[in-house]
Motif scaffolding. Sequence first.
Motif, PDB file in Angstrom:
ATOM      1  N   ALA A  77      -1.234  10.430 -10.271  1.00 21.12           N
ATOM      2  CA  ALA A  77      -2.507  11.140 -10.317  1.00 21.12           C
ATOM      3  C   ALA A  77      -3.126  11.073 -11.702  1.00 21.12           C
ATOM      4  O   ALA A  77      -2.436  11.211 -12.712  1.00 21.12           O
ATOM      5  CB  ALA A  77      -2.306  12.602  -9.926  1.00 21.12           C
ATOM      6  N   ASP A  81       1.056   8.335  -4.955  1.00 25.29           N
ATOM      7  CA  ASP A  81       1.685   7.623  -6.054  1.00 25.29           C
ATOM      8  C   ASP A  81       1.517   8.419  -7.338  1.00 25.29           C
ATOM      9  O   ASP A  81       2.258   9.361  -7.575  1.00 25.29           O
ATOM     10  CB  ASP A  81       1.100   6.208  -6.167  1.00 25.29           C
ATOM     11  CG  ASP A  81       1.900   5.353  -7.148  1.00 25.29           C
ATOM     12  OD1 ASP A  81       1.357   5.035  -8.211  1.00 25.29           O
ATOM     13  OD2 ASP A  81       3.062   5.025  -6.847  1.00 25.29           O
ATOM     14  N   MET A 106       0.449   1.206  -7.128  1.00 25.87           N
ATOM     15  CA  MET A 106      -0.670   1.726  -6.344  1.00 25.87           C
ATOM     16  C   MET A 106      -1.756   2.276  -7.266  1.00 25.87           C
ATOM     17  O   MET A 106      -1.459   2.709  -8.381  1.00 25.87           O
ATOM     18  CB  MET A 106      -0.186   2.854  -5.425  1.00 25.87           C
ATOM     19  CG  MET A 106       0.667   2.421  -4.256  1.00 25.87           C
ATOM     20  SD  MET A 106       1.134   3.806  -3.193  1.00 25.87           S
ATOM     21  CE  MET A 106      -0.482   4.292  -2.557  1.00 25.87           C
ATOM     22  N   PRO A 107      -3.001   2.285  -6.794  1.00 20.76           N
ATOM     23  CA  PRO A 107      -4.069   2.875  -7.603  1.00 20.76           C
ATOM     24  C   PRO A 107      -3.862   4.373  -7.767  1.00 20.76           C
ATOM     25  O   PRO A 107      -3.165   5.025  -6.978  1.00 20.76           O
ATOM     26  CB  PRO A 107      -5.327   2.578  -6.768  1.00 20.76           C
ATOM     27  CG  PRO A 107      -4.940   1.514  -5.812  1.00 20.76           C
ATOM     28  CD  PRO A 107      -3.493   1.687  -5.552  1.00 20.76           C
ATOM     29  N   SER A 166     -14.791   8.584  -3.653  1.00 22.30           N
ATOM     30  CA  SER A 166     -14.490   9.765  -2.829  1.00 22.30           C
ATOM     31  C   SER A 166     -13.237   9.573  -1.982  1.00 22.30           C
ATOM     32  O   SER A 166     -12.513  10.540  -1.698  1.00 22.30           O
ATOM     33  CB  SER A 166     -15.687  10.096  -1.932  1.00 22.30           C
ATOM     34  OG  SER A 166     -16.003   8.999  -1.086  1.00 22.30           O
ATOM     35  N   SER A 167     -12.943   8.342  -1.595  1.00 27.59           N
ATOM     36  CA  SER A 167     -11.797   8.097  -0.719  1.00 27.59           C
ATOM     37  C   SER A 167     -10.462   8.338  -1.405  1.00 27.59           C
ATOM     38  O   SER A 167      -9.446   8.515  -0.723  1.00 27.59           O
ATOM     39  CB  SER A 167     -11.846   6.666  -0.190  1.00 27.59           C
ATOM     40  OG  SER A 167     -11.787   5.735  -1.262  1.00 27.59           O
ATOM     41  N   SER A 168     -10.448   8.338  -2.737  1.00 25.20           N
ATOM     42  CA  SER A 168      -9.194   8.553  -3.457  1.00 25.20           C
ATOM     43  C   SER A 168      -9.306   9.717  -4.438  1.00 25.20           C
ATOM     44  O   SER A 168      -8.648   9.727  -5.470  1.00 25.20           O
ATOM     45  CB  SER A 168      -8.782   7.281  -4.196  1.00 25.20           C
ATOM     46  OG  SER A 168      -9.811   6.833  -5.054  1.00 25.20           O
ATOM     47  N   THR A 169     -10.120  10.710  -4.080  1.00 26.48           N
ATOM     48  CA  THR A 169     -10.332  11.862  -4.949  1.00 26.48           C
ATOM     49  C   THR A 169     -10.081  13.151  -4.188  1.00 26.48           C
ATOM     50  O   THR A 169     -10.521  13.315  -3.046  1.00 26.48           O
ATOM     51  CB  THR A 169     -11.769  11.859  -5.507  1.00 26.48           C
ATOM     52  OG1 THR A 169     -11.975  10.668  -6.265  1.00 26.48           O
ATOM     53  CG2 THR A 169     -12.014  13.062  -6.404  1.00 26.48           C
ATOM     54  N   THR A 205      -4.696   8.318  -7.700  1.00 25.49           N
ATOM     55  CA  THR A 205      -5.494   9.319  -6.996  1.00 25.49           C
ATOM     56  C   THR A 205      -6.102  10.229  -8.054  1.00 25.49           C
ATOM     57  O   THR A 205      -5.414  10.666  -8.981  1.00 25.49           O
ATOM     58  CB  THR A 205      -4.625  10.144  -6.035  1.00 25.49           C
ATOM     59  OG1 THR A 205      -4.067   9.283  -5.042  1.00 25.49           O
ATOM     60  CG2 THR A 205      -5.446  11.243  -5.362  1.00 25.49           C
ATOM     61  N   THR A 221      -6.348   3.567 -15.896  1.00 26.12           N
ATOM     62  CA  THR A 221      -5.968   2.970 -14.605  1.00 26.12           C
ATOM     63  C   THR A 221      -5.742   1.469 -14.692  1.00 26.12           C
ATOM     64  O   THR A 221      -5.486   0.818 -13.672  1.00 26.12           O
ATOM     65  CB  THR A 221      -7.061   3.256 -13.542  1.00 26.12           C
ATOM     66  OG1 THR A 221      -8.322   2.774 -14.017  1.00 26.12           O
ATOM     67  CG2 THR A 221      -7.175   4.741 -13.278  1.00 26.12           C
ATOM     68  N   ARG A 278       0.133  16.017  -2.281  1.00 26.61           N
ATOM     69  CA  ARG A 278      -0.441  15.099  -1.294  1.00 26.61           C
ATOM     70  C   ARG A 278      -0.806  13.751  -1.907  1.00 26.61           C
ATOM     71  O   ARG A 278      -1.371  12.887  -1.219  1.00 26.61           O
ATOM     72  CB  ARG A 278      -1.684  15.744  -0.666  1.00 26.61           C
ATOM     73  CG  ARG A 278      -1.369  16.978   0.145  1.00 26.61           C
ATOM     74  CD  ARG A 278      -2.611  17.537   0.814  1.00 26.61           C
ATOM     75  NE  ARG A 278      -3.335  18.480  -0.047  1.00 26.61           N
ATOM     76  CZ  ARG A 278      -4.597  18.350  -0.386  1.00 26.61           C
ATOM     77  NH1 ARG A 278      -5.292  17.294   0.006  1.00 26.61           N
ATOM     78  NH2 ARG A 278      -5.194  19.258  -1.144  1.00 26.61           N
ATOM     79  N   VAL A 279      -0.467  13.554  -3.170  1.00 29.04           N
ATOM     80  CA  VAL A 279      -0.792  12.297  -3.851  1.00 29.04           C
ATOM     81  C   VAL A 279       0.299  11.271  -3.558  1.00 29.04           C
ATOM     82  O   VAL A 279       1.477  11.537  -3.797  1.00 29.04           O
ATOM     83  CB  VAL A 279      -0.924  12.534  -5.369  1.00 29.04           C
ATOM     84  CG1 VAL A 279      -1.052  11.216  -6.119  1.00 29.04           C
ATOM     85  CG2 VAL A 279      -2.128  13.427  -5.666  1.00 29.04           C
TER      86      VAL A 279
END
Length: 283
Positions: A79, A77, A1-2, A35-38, A4, A276, A74-75
């Motif tokens: 960070a 996968d 997964m990408p 912003s969606s993954s921060t 966070t 990443t 809350r991550v």
Amino acid sequence: MPATFVVVPLWQGSVSSRAMSHADGAAAILGDLPSSSTIVVEVPVEAGESLGTGVQRYSTLLRVRERTAEALSRVPDWALTIGGDCGASLASVGHASSRAAGDLAVLWLDAHPDLNTPETSPSGGFGGMTLRAIVGEGAEGLALDPETRVPPERLVLGGIRAIDDEERRFIEAHDVATLTVEDLSDPSLVIAAVEATGASQVFIHIDLDVLDPAALAGLSYPMPFGIGTAELVALVRAVAARFPIAGAAIAGFAPASPQSADDDLPTILRLVGALTSGGGALR
């Protein structure tokens, strides 16, 4: 997964005259993250009190560690933590160690080993104690517990070139793997050192002062004779290709002005891309 992205604009762990610029640096990087993954961790405005611990601004550092740990919970996968000063890496390593069930090496790319204790630190700044806290030693609440601590034999230090007496004693007493700036230019040497720890996953911490000051202006503790940007990016990509990344951190960005931040951001974003590139942990 990408990854966070967990942004921790912590400045209270630094004793540099540019300490508060670490918050500006985190904010500058934040502007280029999705912003969606921060997740942004709120850092109190106040400096905080030492409360007799020997750690400057201890009370605020403790609150930030707790808030960062909550954010990391809350991550989904792995960070990539964006500091702030090096103290932002503490909770992040704890999170990665828990996910890896202790099967974790820490690659600490930094001009400083950050292995002081509250008793030996010449400044009382927690940034210079962060890795010692990661091995489980330090002020109450600012040291990883026995379940998540990373033992000295799982550490690999890269690019260190400013070492205090206690840090040198600890490195020698525990035979901690250390690599010179020249060694970092050969990714195979770094990969071999991480393999020698016996861990199958890695946490990569990058304090930007591992870079030569000619490569990046926004450093609170610029140290000459660091690694170049291209060499560091190549190293990180090679490590990320070889090992699952259980977590990572970039720390130490302290721009002098918004214009200088803009000048430095392409270098930092190249490092974000390298971290990443491997696809994350537990592949």
